[in-house]
Design an enzyme around this catalytic site. Structure first.
Site, PDB file in Angstrom:
ATOM      1  CB  SER A 294      -0.944  -0.037   1.205  1.00  0.00           C
ATOM      2  OG  SER A 294      -1.938   0.939   1.119  1.00  0.00           O
ATOM      3  CG  ASP A 305       6.717   5.352 -11.585  1.00  0.00           C
ATOM      4  OD1 ASP A 305       7.259   4.273 -11.895  1.00  0.00           O
ATOM      5  OD2 ASP A 305       5.488   5.486 -11.426  1.00  0.00           O
ATOM      6  CE  LYS A 319      -4.729  -2.423   1.088  1.00  0.00           C
ATOM      7  NZ  LYS A 319      -4.811  -0.970   0.915  1.00  0.00           N
TER       8      LYS A 319
END
Length: 553
Positions: A294, A305, A319
Site C-alpha cells: 500500500s 518512476d 496492494k
C-alpha cells in the site's frame, strides 16, 4: 428499538454497499433489489432467532454475516464494531493509552518481548523476558495475548499493576504503573550504518510519518550522511497522505505522486508534493519485500518512476487499493475500498483481481499477458499489476528447520533472557557478537531442552514409507530407508554447527534487544542483513548506482 433490531439496522447499512455494486439496468430495479434483500434478511433473522434450538447471540451472528458479505468484495473492506474502534484508532494514529510494553505468547506464556523507550513500563522496572501472570490482580495465564494487551490499555493517568515472574526471582513481583498516552513511532530507528550512509527504518504510515522521516534525514545529514537507506520492508502501509509527504522529502514541490480513480467522481484525485524537499539529490536506496504494501508501494513506486533512487530487495505485496472510513449507527464504522491508486508513470500495482473469483471464492494474480508496460522518467521499463519489482533483487536466506524450532519454542528468547541477567553489559549492538566459546555454552544449555523438529526430507521419507507399505514395496526398500534415516539422524545432530551463522544471528539480535531495546535489535543485523549490505555496496559504487537508473542498462 430492541438490541437485535439495532444489529439489523447495522446489517442493512452494510448490505446496501454489497447490493449497490450490482450492475442493474435501471435505478428502479436496483432499489427494488435492495429493499427485497433487506426484507428477506430481516425476516430470516427473526425466524432463526425465534425457532433455533439454542439461544442466538445477535452480536455474533450479525457480525458473522457482515464479515462474510464484505469478504466477498476484498480483504480491506471491513466492518468495525464499537468494541474494536479503539484498536482501529491505534492503527490509524499510532496512539493509545498504555504503559509502553509489547507482549507476545512465547512457549505458551505471556511474555514481555519489547519495551518502548521513555514510557512507564521501562521507567518503572518492567523487563523484557518477564512472564505476565496478573494484571490488576486478574489472572491472565489462560487469556489470549490480545485480551492481556487490552487489560494493560486504558485511560491516560489511570493506574495499572502487573504481577510478573522474573528470571532468577524466587517469587512473583508486582509492579505498579501509570498509563500514559503512548505514541508508536513510525520511525523506530534511524542512525548511521556506515560512516557516510544513514539508515531509516519506517515501520508505519500513521499521522506524522512524513515529519518523522523528514526529521530523521535532517539529523542524519548533520551526522555526516551523504547517502540514505530507507527501509520499508514489512511495512503494511497506512495513510496515503503520509506517503505523499515522505516522497516530498526527496522530491521537488509540485510533482505528481499518486492518482486515485474510483466509481464515484469524488474519489478521483491527484496528490502532489506540496512542500519544499529536504534533499533532491542525495543518493537513495529504498528497501522492500513481500511485506511492503500500500503506502509503502506508493513511496517505492514514486521513487522508481522518477528514477530518484534504487529499489532493492524482493517484489512488494501488490496492494493498489484505497480505503476510506464511514460512520455507521451505534458508533460502528465501515472501512471501504473506494478507488485504485496509480503511480506517476500511470501504473496500478494491484496484484490480485477481486472482481473475478474462482468457484471456491479465491482470486488469482493478474496474468503476465494482461500486464502493461510503462516508462520511468529516464525511460526504464516498469510493469503494472504485480507490486513493485526491485531494481536490484536480493533474497533473505530462509530459516533452517532447527532455527525455526529454536525460535518457535522460545529457546532463543529464553537464552537471551538468561544471558542478560548473567552479563551486566555488552558492547554496542553494531559490534556485539557471541564468541565461539559462548556459542558452545548455548549448545550445552540446549542439551536438556526439547527442540525436536522434522525436516522436509523426513516428511518426504515418511510419505515414501507409507506409500511403499500401501503398494507392497516396503520390504524391498526397508534397509535403504533405514540407512537414510540413520544418516538423517547423524546430520541433524550436526545442525547446530551446520547452521551456526543463522542461529548466532538470531541469538545476537535477541540479546542486543535486552540491552538496547528496538535500536539494538535493528543495529545488530547491520553486518548480516544481505539487503542492507547490498544497499551499502550500491550506494558506495557511483557508477553502478547511475547505471541502474539508466535506461541503457
Amino acid at each position: 428499538m430492541s438490541f437485535s433490531s439495532k444489529k439489523i439496522k447495522i446489517w442493512g447499512l452494510s448490505s446496501l454497499l454489497l447490493v449497490v455494486v450490482f450492475a442493474f439496468t435501471s435505478p428502479a430495479d436496483r432499489y427494488f433489489e435492495i429493499a427485497k434483500n433487506l426484507d428477506i434478511f430481516a425476516t430470516l433473522f427473526k425466524e432463526v432467532n425465534a425457532l433455533y434450538v439454542d439461544e442466538v447471540n445477535p452480536n455474533k451472528v450479525i457480525k458473522t454475516g457482515i464479515d462474510a458479505m464484505l469478504a466477498s468484495l476484498d480483504p480491506y473492506t471491513n466492518y468495525i464494531p464499537e468494541d474494536d474502534i479503539e484498536d482501529f484508532r491505534t492503527q490509524s494514529t499510532g496512539q493509545y493509552g498504555g504503559i509502553g510494553a509489547v507482549t507476545s505468547r512465547v512457549d505458551g506464556k505471556i511474555r514481555v518481548v519489547m519495551l518502548m523507550e521513555g514510557y512507564s513500563a521501562e521507567k518503572n522496572g518492567l523487563k523484557i523476558g518477564d512472564e505476565v501472570i496478573k494484571i490488576d490482580n486478574i489472572d491472565v495465564r489462560g487469556m489470549s495475548r490480545e485480551a492481556t494487551s487490552d487489560l494493560m490499555k486504558g485511560q491516560a493517568n489511570s493506574p495499572v499493576s502487573l504481577t510478573v515472574i522474573r528470571y532468577g526471582s524466587a517469587s512473583p513481583i508486582t509492579l505498579n504503573f501509570k498509563r500514559e498516552k503512548v505514541k508508536i513511532s513510525n520511525v523506530p530507528y534511524y542512525g548511521m550504518v556506515t560512516n557516510n550512509i544513514g539508515y531509516i527504518k519506517l515501520s508505519d504510515f500513521t499521522m506524522q510519518a512524513g515529519k518523522e522521516v523528514k526529521n530523521a534525514v535532517i539529523a542524519l545529514k548533520d551526522k555526516g550522511a551523504e547517502k540514505v537507506i530507507l527501509d520499508l520492508r514489512g511495512n503494511p502501509g497506512g495513510l496515503l497522505l503520509e506517503a505523499v509527504n515522505i516522497t516530498n522529502v526527496f522530491l521537488p514541490k509540485g510533482l505528481d505522486v499518486v492518482s486515485t480513480k474510483g466509481k464515484l467522481a469524488e474519489n478521483n484525485a491527484t496528490y502532489k508534493t506540496l512542500n519544499s524537499p529536504v534533499d533532491i539529490g542525495i543518493p537513495l536506496a529504498v528497501l522492500v519485500n513481500s511485506g511492503s504494501a500500500s503506502a509503502s508501494e506508493i513511496v517505492a513506486g514514486t521513487v522508481q518512476d522518477y528514477d530518484r533512487g534504487v529499489i532493492i530487495g524482493e517484489k512488494s505485496f501488490g496492494k493498489g487499493l484505497v480505503q476510506i472510513t464511514r460512520p455507521l449507527s451505534y458508533n460502528a464504522q465501515l472501512k471501504v475500498t473506494t478507488a485504485k491508486y496509480y503511480t506517476p508513470s500511470g501504473r496500478c500495482i494491484q496484484a490480485l483481481d477481486y472482481t473475478f473469483r474462482r468457484g471456491d471464492g479465491s482470486v488469482g494474480k493478474i496474468p503476465d499477458s494482461l500486464k502493461s508496460e510503462f516508462k520511468t522518467s529516464n525511460g526504464r521499463k516498469v510493469l503494472d499489476g504485480g507490486g513493485i519489482d526491485p531494481d536490484v533483487n536480493t533474497k533473505q536466506e530462509a530459516l533452517s528447520p532447527i532455527a525455526y524450532s529454536l525460535l518457535s519454542k522460545g529457546l532463543i528468547f529464553d537464552y537471551a533472557t538468561k544471558y542478560h541477567y548473567e552479563h551486566p553489559s555488552i558492547p554496542e549492538a553494531k559490534v556485539f557478537g557471541l564468541s565461539n566459546a559462548e556459542y558452545e555454552e548455548f549448545k550445552k544449555w540446549l542439551k536438556d531442552k526439547d527442540y525436536s523438529y522434522d525436516t522436509e526430507v523426513e516428511a518426504t521419507l515418511k510419505k515414501l514409507k507409507e506409500t511403499a507399505k500401501k503398494e507392497k514395496y516396503f520390504k524391498d526398500i526397508e534397509a535403504h530407508i533405514k540407512g537414510v534415516e540413520e544418516t538423517l539422524i547423524s546430520s541433524k545432530e550436526n545442525d547446530l554447527n551446520a547452521f551456526k551463522d543463522q542461529v548466532l544471528t538470531l541469538l545476537e539480535d535477541e540479546i542486543a534487544s535486552r540491552y538496547y531495546l528496538e535500536r539494538g535489535s535493528i543495529e545488530s543485523t547491520f553486518d548480516s542483513d544481505k539487503t542492507i549490505l547490498e544497499a551499502i555496496e550500491v550506494l558506495n559504487n557511483k557508477d553502478r548506482y547511475n547505471q541502474i537508473l539508466s535506461a541503457a542498462r
